[in-house]
Design an enzyme around this catalytic site. Structure first.
Site, PDB file in Angstrom:
ATOM      1  N   ALA A  43      46.366  74.825  65.714  1.00  0.00           N
ATOM      2  CA  ALA A  43      46.528  76.254  66.002  1.00  0.00           C
ATOM      3  C   ALA A  43      46.065  76.667  67.387  1.00  0.00           C
ATOM      4  O   ALA A  43      45.965  77.859  67.669  1.00  0.00           O
ATOM      5  CB  ALA A  43      45.777  77.077  64.946  1.00  0.00           C
ATOM      6  N   SER A  44      45.815  75.703  68.264  1.00  0.00           N
ATOM      7  CA  SER A  44      45.313  76.069  69.588  1.00  0.00           C
ATOM      8  C   SER A  44      46.406  76.443  70.578  1.00  0.00           C
ATOM      9  O   SER A  44      46.130  76.931  71.668  1.00  0.00           O
ATOM     10  CB  SER A  44      44.477  74.920  70.172  1.00  0.00           C
ATOM     11  N   ARG A  45      47.660  76.239  70.192  1.00  0.00           N
ATOM     12  CA  ARG A  45      48.771  76.599  71.091  1.00  0.00           C
ATOM     13  C   ARG A  45      50.076  76.617  70.310  1.00  0.00           C
ATOM     14  O   ARG A  45      50.128  76.264  69.128  1.00  0.00           O
ATOM     15  CB  ARG A  45      48.863  75.630  72.267  1.00  0.00           C
ATOM     16  N   ILE A  89      53.408  77.098  68.179  1.00  0.00           N
ATOM     17  CA  ILE A  89      53.735  77.741  66.909  1.00  0.00           C
ATOM     18  C   ILE A  89      52.467  78.034  66.113  1.00  0.00           C
ATOM     19  O   ILE A  89      52.343  79.097  65.495  1.00  0.00           O
ATOM     20  CB  ILE A  89      54.697  76.847  66.102  1.00  0.00           C
ATOM     21  N   LYS A 137      42.412  69.900  67.711  1.00  0.00           N
ATOM     22  CA  LYS A 137      41.620  68.988  68.530  1.00  0.00           C
ATOM     23  C   LYS A 137      41.169  69.611  69.843  1.00  0.00           C
ATOM     24  O   LYS A 137      40.171  69.198  70.425  1.00  0.00           O
ATOM     25  CB  LYS A 137      42.439  67.728  68.843  1.00  0.00           C
ATOM     26  N   ASP A 157      40.436  66.708  63.942  1.00  0.00           N
ATOM     27  CA  ASP A 157      41.507  65.725  64.060  1.00  0.00           C
ATOM     28  C   ASP A 157      42.018  65.485  62.643  1.00  0.00           C
ATOM     29  O   ASP A 157      41.278  64.994  61.784  1.00  0.00           O
ATOM     30  CB  ASP A 157      40.960  64.428  64.663  1.00  0.00           C
ATOM     31  N   TYR A 188      60.045  58.734  63.705  1.00  0.00           N
ATOM     32  CA  TYR A 188      59.705  60.162  63.649  1.00  0.00           C
ATOM     33  C   TYR A 188      60.325  60.808  62.415  1.00  0.00           C
ATOM     34  O   TYR A 188      59.672  61.592  61.713  1.00  0.00           O
ATOM     35  CB  TYR A 188      60.199  60.863  64.913  1.00  0.00           C
ATOM     36  N   LYS A 219      58.422  62.970  59.378  1.00  0.00           N
ATOM     37  CA  LYS A 219      58.725  64.372  59.057  1.00  0.00           C
ATOM     38  C   LYS A 219      59.324  64.508  57.657  1.00  0.00           C
ATOM     39  O   LYS A 219      58.975  65.425  56.900  1.00  0.00           O
ATOM     40  CB  LYS A 219      59.674  64.964  60.096  1.00  0.00           C
TER      41      LYS A 219
END
Length: 288
Positions: A25-27, A29, A49, A81, A175, A179
Site C-alpha cells: 500500500a505504499s504506492r 493501486i 516493504k 514482506d 507469471y 496470478k
C-alpha cells in the site's frame, strides 16, 4: 487526495471504523485503495516493504500514512514482506490489537516478469510465486480468525479471471501461474469461508493501470497514455468491501464491469489522459 488519485464514486461512510489491511500500500493501486477507504473513515493498515524513500519510486508506508490521516482515516504503517510468515503474523496481531480486529484483507502486493520459462531465472520465478500466489495463502491463513469475527469480513485479491488460452500462457507462464494461483486459491477460500460469513473475491482491471509496474516492468512511460488511473481500482475495491451477505463471494470481477453495475456510466475521467480515453490498452489475460 491528489488529482491523480481522485475518486469518481461517492463515499458513504459505511467503512467508518472498519479495519482494512492492504499489502503493497505504499504506492500505486494499493495507495489509491488506502486513500479511498480512508476518506470513508476506515482504519488502514499500510503493510508494505517500502519504509525508506526510493530514488525512482515515490511513496513509503510513512508518506501514505500521513495521506491516510489527512483523508480522514486512521493509519497503522507497518514494514512487511509478504513472503515472511512472522512479519505478516506480527502485523496482523498489531492491527487487531490497535483497532480491535480486522475486517478486510486486500492482497495488492505483487511481483511481475513477463518472460517465458526459458528466460525466467529460478530466483525470479520463486519471487513471483511467493509474492503473488503464496501471499494469498499466507494472509488468508493468518487473517481468517480475525475476519470470522467481523460482521462483514472480506478477502480481496488483485488477480485475473482464469484464462488458459495458449496466447497468454506461452509468453509468460511463470507469471501467469502465480496470478492464476491467486485466483484459484480465492475460489477455494470462498467455499471454505462461506459458512463463516467471510466473502472472498478477485478483482482485475479491464485496461492497463498507470503504475510503476507499467513504467518499469511491463512497458514504459508512454504506455500511461493507454492506461487508466489507479482510482478505478480503488473505487471498485470500495464497492466490493461495501457488499454484504457474501453476495460477491467466489466471483472473479473486472473493475469496469462492476462499476458499471453499480451505476458508473462514464469512465472518461478515469483515463490517465482523458483525451486518449478511446485508445486504452486491454490488460493482460483479458480478451479484447
Amino acid at each position: 487526495m491528489s488529482e491523480e488519485f481522485a475518486t469518481l464514486t461517492e463515499n458513504t461512510g459505511a467503512l467508518k471504523d472498519r479495519t482494512v489491511f492492504i499489502t503493497g500500500a505504499s504506492r500505486g493501486i494499493g495507495r489509491a485503495i488506502a486513500l479511498k477507504c480512508a476518506a470513508d473513515g476506515a482504519n488502514i493498515v499500510i503493510a508494505a516493504k517500502s519504509a525508506e524513500p526510493h530514488p525512482k519510486l515515490p511513496g513509503t508506508i510513512h508518506s501514505v500514512a500521513a495521506e491516510v490521516e489527512a483523508a480522514g482515516g486512521t493509519a497503522l504503517p507497518l514494514q512487511v514482506d509478504v513472503r515472511e510468515e512472522k512479519q505478516v503474523a506480527d502485523a496482523m496481531a498489531r492491527a487487531a490489537e490497535k483497532f480491535g480486529g480486522i475486517d478486510a484483507v486486500v492482497n495488492n502486493a505483487g511481483a511481475i516478469s513477463l518472460a517465458n520459462v526459458e528466460s525466467t531465472p529460478p530466483k525470479r520465478y520463486d519471487l513471483m510465486q511467493s509474492v503473488n500466489s503464496r501471499a494469498v495463502y499466507l494472509t488468508a491463513h493468518l487473517a481468517a480468525p480475525y475476519l470470522k469475527q467481523s460482521p462483514n469480513g472480506h478477502i480481496l485479491s488483485l488477480s485475473p479471471p482464469l484464462n488458459l488460452k495458449p496466447e497468454w500462457l506461452g509468453p509468460c507462464a511463470p507469471y501467469a501461474l502465480s496470478k492464476f494461483g491467486m485466483t484459484i486459491l480465492s475460489m477455494g477460500l470462498a467455499e471454505e469461508l462461506r459458512e463463516a460469513g467471510v466473502s472472498v473475491t478477485t478483482l482485475w482491471p479491464r485496461t492497463l493501470v498507470a503504475t510503476a509496474a507499467i513504467e518499469f516492468a511491463v512497458g514504459n512511460r508512454e504506455m500511461f497514455e493507454q492506461s487508466r488511473k489507479p482510482a478505478i481500482m480503488a473505487d471498485a475495491v470500495y464497492e466490493i468491501l461495501l457488499t454484504e451477505n457474501g453476495a460477491l463471494t467466489g466471483y472473479q470481477l473486472i473493475d469496469e464491469e462492476l462499476l458499471g453495475e453499480r451505476g458508473v456510466s462514464d469512465f472518461t475521467d478515469y483515463a490517465h489522459n482523458p483525451a486518449k480515453a478511446g485508445e486504452l490498452a486491454v490488460d493482460l489475460f483479458l480478451d479484447p
